[in-house]
Design an enzyme around this catalytic site. Structure first.
Site, PDB file in Angstrom:
ATOM      1  N   LYS A  58       0.546  -1.170   0.124  1.00 14.90           N
ATOM      2  CA  LYS A  58      -0.025  -0.033   0.038  1.00 14.90           C
ATOM      3  C   LYS A  58       0.884   1.419   0.036  1.00 14.90           C
ATOM      4  O   LYS A  58       2.080   1.225   0.368  1.00 14.90           O
ATOM      5  CB  LYS A  58      -0.898   0.065   1.276  1.00 14.90           C
ATOM      6  CG  LYS A  58      -2.199  -0.876   0.757  1.00 14.90           C
ATOM      7  CD  LYS A  58      -3.342  -0.784   1.817  1.00 14.90           C
ATOM      8  CE  LYS A  58      -4.275  -1.891   1.264  1.00 14.90           C
ATOM      9  NZ  LYS A  58      -5.243  -1.919   2.544  1.00 14.90           N
ATOM     10  N   ARG A  94      -3.393 -10.004   4.981  1.00 14.00           N
ATOM     11  CA  ARG A  94      -3.972 -10.046   3.425  1.00 14.00           C
ATOM     12  C   ARG A  94      -2.806  -9.457   2.637  1.00 14.00           C
ATOM     13  O   ARG A  94      -2.606  -8.363   2.742  1.00 14.00           O
ATOM     14  CB  ARG A  94      -5.336  -9.368   3.569  1.00 14.00           C
ATOM     15  CG  ARG A  94      -5.783  -9.025   2.072  1.00 14.00           C
ATOM     16  CD  ARG A  94      -7.132  -8.450   1.946  1.00 14.00           C
ATOM     17  NE  ARG A  94      -7.724  -8.227   0.446  1.00 14.00           N
ATOM     18  CZ  ARG A  94      -7.381  -7.342  -0.284  1.00 14.00           C
ATOM     19  NH1 ARG A  94      -6.139  -6.872  -0.058  1.00 14.00           N
ATOM     20  NH2 ARG A  94      -7.957  -7.302  -1.486  1.00 14.00           N
TER      21      ARG A  94
HETATM   22  C1  7PM Z   1      -5.499  -0.609  -5.131  1.00 15.63           C
HETATM   23  C2  7PM Z   1      -5.365  -0.032  -4.122  1.00 15.63           C
HETATM   24  C3  7PM Z   1      -6.276  -1.777  -5.526  1.00 15.63           C
HETATM   25  C4  7PM Z   1      -5.514  -0.797  -2.876  1.00 15.63           C
HETATM   26  C5  7PM Z   1      -6.628  -2.501  -4.196  1.00 15.63           C
HETATM   27  C6  7PM Z   1      -6.313  -1.832  -2.925  1.00 15.63           C
HETATM   28  C7  7PM Z   1      -8.170  -4.399   1.820  1.00 15.63           C
HETATM   29  C8  7PM Z   1      -9.320  -5.160   1.489  1.00 15.63           C
HETATM   30  C9  7PM Z   1      -8.444  -4.052  -0.230  1.00 15.63           C
HETATM   31  C10 7PM Z   1      -7.908  -4.268   3.270  1.00 15.63           C
HETATM   32  C11 7PM Z   1      -9.513  -5.887   3.588  1.00 15.63           C
HETATM   33  C12 7PM Z   1      -5.630  -3.595  -1.859  1.00 15.63           C
HETATM   34  C13 7PM Z   1      -6.604  -2.667  -1.771  1.00 15.63           C
HETATM   35  N1  7PM Z   1      -7.545  -3.668   0.741  1.00 15.63           N
HETATM   36  N2  7PM Z   1      -9.873  -5.876   2.354  1.00 15.63           N
HETATM   37  N3  7PM Z   1      -9.468  -4.877   0.019  1.00 15.63           N
HETATM   38  N4  7PM Z   1      -8.728  -5.225   4.019  1.00 15.63           N
HETATM   39  N5  7PM Z   1     -10.480  -6.861   4.453  1.00 15.63           N
HETATM   40  O1  7PM Z   1      -4.339  -3.374  -1.498  1.00 15.63           O
HETATM   41  O2  7PM Z   1      -6.821  -3.623   3.734  1.00 15.63           O
HETATM   42  O3  7PM Z   1      -5.756  -4.762  -2.107  1.00 15.63           O
HETATM   43  S1  7PM Z   1      -8.203  -3.359  -1.776  1.00 15.63           S
END
Ligand code: 7PM
Length: 278
Positions: free
Chosen positions: A221, A256
């Site tokens: 991130k 995750r």
């Molecule tokens: C672009 C930037 C694409 C950020 C996707 C993301 C989380 C999640 C996501 C989290 C839970 C990523 C994010 N982040 N579900 N879905 N917790 N529970 O980095 O932090 O995958 S999307």
């Protein structure tokens, strides 16, 4: 503690890895390379070989600034992938969605967990999750994906997130979702400044107080990039590992992540030490 994810066990007695499987064409992590079920399955198989305990399938990009995708498109993306993983691999599958209809269809296709970045605040989501009878991850998000990074603001981020969790747990229990079926996630990057994200990670132990398992998503991130001279996503592995280790040490049950193998190795070391720390 072993969570029952639609008949598949998820052992949370030590920190485990949830592998991210994006089935969005615009996904930053795989450049849209894994859109059909075959390629997605291939990637899931690899993550399981590397030690992932659960695979999180997402068909709607929830990144800051993102637009939603239409329901039919989300279903077309995720359902075949869930079915394929269900029939070929032994681990549970989680569905990353905020839409009640997608939750229902995904669980019907074999998903064993609901991962909702909206914390079941969407229309019909509480009822869909109660009917689905699988574990649910309630994530904290301030605002909505399109605008949440504009001006995140808190009285005190850690206690504000803790209060949000209390409210959502109460709403879930009132809707017929047993407490034992809930996981909590502070939602790194979702309506949070760098300072907010760092404070949440530093004080993650406070968020364990309700006694529910914590899920943490920090992998690649922007908070990692920001601490590394604005490193691009492909140079965020080591920073992501440091954050995963610190989260696990503070009690995170599930991490995750995109980089499953390296995270599993780091967490094995953490688990060995934690077992002797009381
Ligand atoms: C672009 C930037 C694409 C950020 C996707 C993301 C989380 C999640 C996501 C989290 C839970 C990523 C994010 N982040 N579900 N879905 N917790 N529970 O980095 O932090 O995958 S999307």
């Amino acid at each position: 503690m072993i969570l029952d994810c639609a008949g598949r066990g998820l052992d949370l007695t030590r920190p485990q890895v949830m592998g991210i499987l994006n089935v969005t064409p615009d996904s930053f992590s795989d450049g849209g390379c894994f859109t059909g079920p075959e390629r997605a399955l291939e990637r899931a198989r690899r993550m399981v070989e590397e030690g992932a305990a659960i695979i999180d399938v997402g068909g709607e990009s929830t990144r800051p600034g993102a637009q939603g995708v239409p329901l039919e498109q989300e279903l077309e993306r995720v359902i075949p992938v869930i079915e394929a993983i269900r029939s070929e691999l032994a681990v549970p599958v989680s569905i990353d969605t905020s839409k009640a209809h997608v939750m229902r269809e995904a669980v019907r296709a074999g998903a064993g967990m609901i991962n909702d970045v909206m914390g079941l605040r969407g229309e019909g989501a509480l009822q869909a999750a109660a009917d689905a009878a699988v574990p649910v991850c309630l994530m904290h998000m301030q605002g909505e994906p399109r605008t949440m990074q504009r001006a995140p603001s808190y009285r005190e981020v850690v206690t504000d997130v803790a209060e949000f969790f209390e409210q959502r747990v109460r709403a879930c229990v009132a809707a017929g979702i047993p407490r034992e079926r809930l996981l909590l996630d502070p939602g790194f990057g979702f309506g949070k400044s760098l300072e907010h994200n760092l404070r949440l990670l530093a004080h993650l132990d406070v968020l364990r107080r309700p006694g529910l398992p914590l899920l943490v998503g920090i992998s690649r991130k922007s908070m990692i990039g920001a601490l590394l001279n604005d490193a691009p996503v492909e140079r965020r592995l080591h920073g992501s590992l440091a954050a995963a280790v610190m989260a696990a040490e503070r009690g995170a049950a599930l991490l995750r992540v995109h980089d499953v193998g390296p995270t599993v190795e780091a967490l094995k070391v953490v688990a060995a030490v934690l077992m002797r720390a009381g």
